[in-house]
Design a protein around this motif. Sequence first.
Motif, PDB file in Angstrom:
ATOM      1  N   ILE A 236       0.832  -1.216   0.000  1.00  0.00           N
ATOM      2  CA  ILE A 236       0.000   0.000   0.000  1.00  0.00           C
ATOM      3  C   ILE A 236       0.859   1.256   0.000  1.00  0.00           C
ATOM      4  O   ILE A 236       0.573   2.228  -0.705  1.00  0.00           O
ATOM      5  CB  ILE A 236      -0.951   0.020   1.230  1.00  0.00           C
ATOM      6  N   PHE A 237       1.936   1.234   0.774  1.00  0.00           N
ATOM      7  CA  PHE A 237       2.715   2.470   0.877  1.00  0.00           C
ATOM      8  C   PHE A 237       3.858   2.578  -0.139  1.00  0.00           C
ATOM      9  O   PHE A 237       4.428   3.645  -0.318  1.00  0.00           O
ATOM     10  CB  PHE A 237       3.254   2.645   2.300  1.00  0.00           C
ATOM     11  N   PRO A 240       0.913   1.130  -4.364  1.00  0.00           N
ATOM     12  CA  PRO A 240      -0.512   0.799  -4.359  1.00  0.00           C
ATOM     13  C   PRO A 240      -1.002   0.577  -5.784  1.00  0.00           C
ATOM     14  O   PRO A 240      -0.460   1.149  -6.723  1.00  0.00           O
ATOM     15  CB  PRO A 240      -1.150   2.040  -3.748  1.00  0.00           C
ATOM     16  N   GLU A 246      -3.207   5.792  -4.161  1.00  0.00           N
ATOM     17  CA  GLU A 246      -1.986   6.553  -4.461  1.00  0.00           C
ATOM     18  C   GLU A 246      -2.228   8.051  -4.197  1.00  0.00           C
ATOM     19  O   GLU A 246      -1.449   8.710  -3.505  1.00  0.00           O
ATOM     20  CB  GLU A 246      -1.611   6.321  -5.932  1.00  0.00           C
ATOM     21  N   TYR A 248      -4.464   9.472  -2.379  1.00  0.00           N
ATOM     22  CA  TYR A 248      -4.720   9.791  -0.971  1.00  0.00           C
ATOM     23  C   TYR A 248      -3.435   9.776  -0.151  1.00  0.00           C
ATOM     24  O   TYR A 248      -3.130  10.735   0.556  1.00  0.00           O
ATOM     25  CB  TYR A 248      -5.741   8.821  -0.360  1.00  0.00           C
ATOM     26  N   ILE A 249      -2.669   8.720  -0.274  1.00  0.00           N
ATOM     27  CA  ILE A 249      -1.495   8.617   0.611  1.00  0.00           C
ATOM     28  C   ILE A 249      -0.389   9.588   0.234  1.00  0.00           C
ATOM     29  O   ILE A 249       0.428   9.949   1.056  1.00  0.00           O
ATOM     30  CB  ILE A 249      -0.931   7.175   0.724  1.00  0.00           C
ATOM     31  N   THR A 250      -0.367  10.012  -1.027  1.00  0.00           N
ATOM     32  CA  THR A 250       0.661  10.990  -1.407  1.00  0.00           C
ATOM     33  C   THR A 250       0.147  12.415  -1.241  1.00  0.00           C
ATOM     34  O   THR A 250       0.858  13.371  -1.528  1.00  0.00           O
ATOM     35  CB  THR A 250       1.131  10.806  -2.868  1.00  0.00           C
ATOM     36  N   GLY A 251      -1.100  12.547  -0.800  1.00  0.00           N
ATOM     37  CA  GLY A 251      -1.631  13.885  -0.554  1.00  0.00           C
ATOM     38  C   GLY A 251      -2.057  14.614  -1.816  1.00  0.00           C
ATOM     39  O   GLY A 251      -2.131  15.826  -1.853  1.00  0.00           O
ATOM     40  N   ARG A 252      -2.330  13.856  -2.891  1.00  0.00           N
ATOM     41  CA  ARG A 252      -2.773  14.510  -4.121  1.00  0.00           C
ATOM     42  C   ARG A 252      -4.291  14.433  -4.233  1.00  0.00           C
ATOM     43  O   ARG A 252      -4.816  14.132  -5.290  1.00  0.00           O
ATOM     44  CB  ARG A 252      -2.161  13.803  -5.336  1.00  0.00           C
ATOM     45  N   PHE A 253      -4.956  14.654  -3.121  1.00  0.00           N
ATOM     46  CA  PHE A 253      -6.394  14.467  -3.154  1.00  0.00           C
ATOM     47  C   PHE A 253      -7.098  15.726  -3.583  1.00  0.00           C
ATOM     48  O   PHE A 253      -6.950  16.775  -2.988  1.00  0.00           O
ATOM     49  CB  PHE A 253      -6.885  14.046  -1.771  1.00  0.00           C
ATOM     50  N   GLY A 254      -7.879  15.641  -4.654  1.00  0.00           N
ATOM     51  CA  GLY A 254      -8.573  16.826  -5.177  1.00  0.00           C
ATOM     52  C   GLY A 254      -9.794  17.164  -4.380  1.00  0.00           C
ATOM     53  O   GLY A 254     -10.188  16.472  -3.487  1.00  0.00           O
TER      54      GLY A 254
END
Lengths: 254, 244
Positions: A236-237, A240, A246, A248-254
């Motif tokens: 997952i880390f 993924p 991907e 969400y965990i990398t902080g690219r959430f729009g």
Amino acid sequence: MKQQNNALETQTLNLYYGSTQALIDVDIQIPKNKVTALIGPSGCGKSTLLRCFNRMNDLIPDCSLSGSILYHGEEITGRSTDVVELRKRIGMVFQQPNPFPKSIYENVIYGPKVHGMKDRKELDAIAEKSLKGAAIWEEVKDRLHDAARGLSGGQQQRLCIARTLSVDPDIILMDEPCSALDPIATAKIENLITELKEEYTVVIVTHNMQQAARVSDYTGFMYMGRLIEFDTTSVIFERPKEELTENYITGRFG
Amino acid sequence: MIMMKDHFHKEIEEYQISVWKYSIFALKMLRDSFEAFRSLDRELACEIAGGMESHCISCGTSDGQPEMHQQIMVPRKVLLGLKSDQLEEEGLMLIALNQPVASDLRTISCCMNLINSSERIGRYGKDICHCTYKLPRGIHIHDMVGLPEMAALSISMLEDAITAFRTHDLRMISGFSERDDVIDQMRYAIYEDCIRIMEEDPGTIPYCATYLLIDRYLERCADHACKTAEKIHYMVTGDRVDIR
């Protein structure tokens, strides 16, 4: 055979709060003696799912569910399930440490006492074993009869874990157990979680991605009520498969 | 909704560009070094590698050694080392401050590897420059026993790896196993040719011994290209591949 390796399992689990659907077709398998982390943005359903495992959602009016939840292969959603016994087997630790306004000792033996244990020696032994199990014994053994609320936040949280251990569960659910704690207390709880999996199955909900990566063996990513991806934590880390994970965990959430 | 880690991702992007530029700098160092060697151009070699410590830094004390005048100018090898440390530091800071995961982490990991490989490649260039000092001015023998062809292939692999790093286009590195096989064949062919030539005429030893060194350096450079290609593959897909 395979099922026996899972402490918990859900099959097409759907849950509604009134007309709002909070969980959608969740199929998850929680392996025994492992730490499983549930991650995802606020409102994704991870705490709801956690609460399903010991039927805490029963306490919420208007809450209804369909599908199966299996505890060691046994259905626990039905009316015949002894919920008190279930919650003894599946303990829970919350975000905010919530010791009772009693002494440290009374907090730990509260569970066994409620379940009818009276023998002082036995209770003493349980208190010591549980406090040791929660890695707080050394810090409190000389002041067991002091007020629990006098402990620091991190100590209180470990006391709450000891209280959970006192009724001899085999699964411990943790809902953001460190979010109210400082980094040192957090590190202690994280170490403890790693030790706990020797004897227990741990499911932890956390917003701290690094914490999930550090303490868990498996990670499930949830989004808008669905379990998007479930795999070993390293997959997952590191790589993924789902783009949503991907992002969400990398902080690219729009 | 504003992306949470906007700033961090901008930093990663800038970091990749810095690393890419560094790799181009290192590759140019190798290319120019080989050119300095091919044309036995000591001035160019000096500009890249500085003087040979014992007899070049100060002019006019060469004791019969080839004279190598060094302008007051930092040779490229010094910049190569400084920049490598600086980029590594930047990468570590990105990790320490942002705890990257998934593709972000793989990207930084690939960058760190490329920094290391680039420095190695640049330093092989420097070593080639040092070989230039060892030969008398003039011409090579036996068309350099095939070294120019090997250099061209090795450098083309590095070029493609660097392009793939920038563009994420894995087609650029898909034929690396085969290209590396060719490099290996060239390496042994050059080795055997050099031995044969030296046996036939011991007067060729200063040349051939130098060619053998460069043969090895170029093979190592191609190996770095392959290693870089593996890391790029991992960065882009998350899967590890074994090239060669």
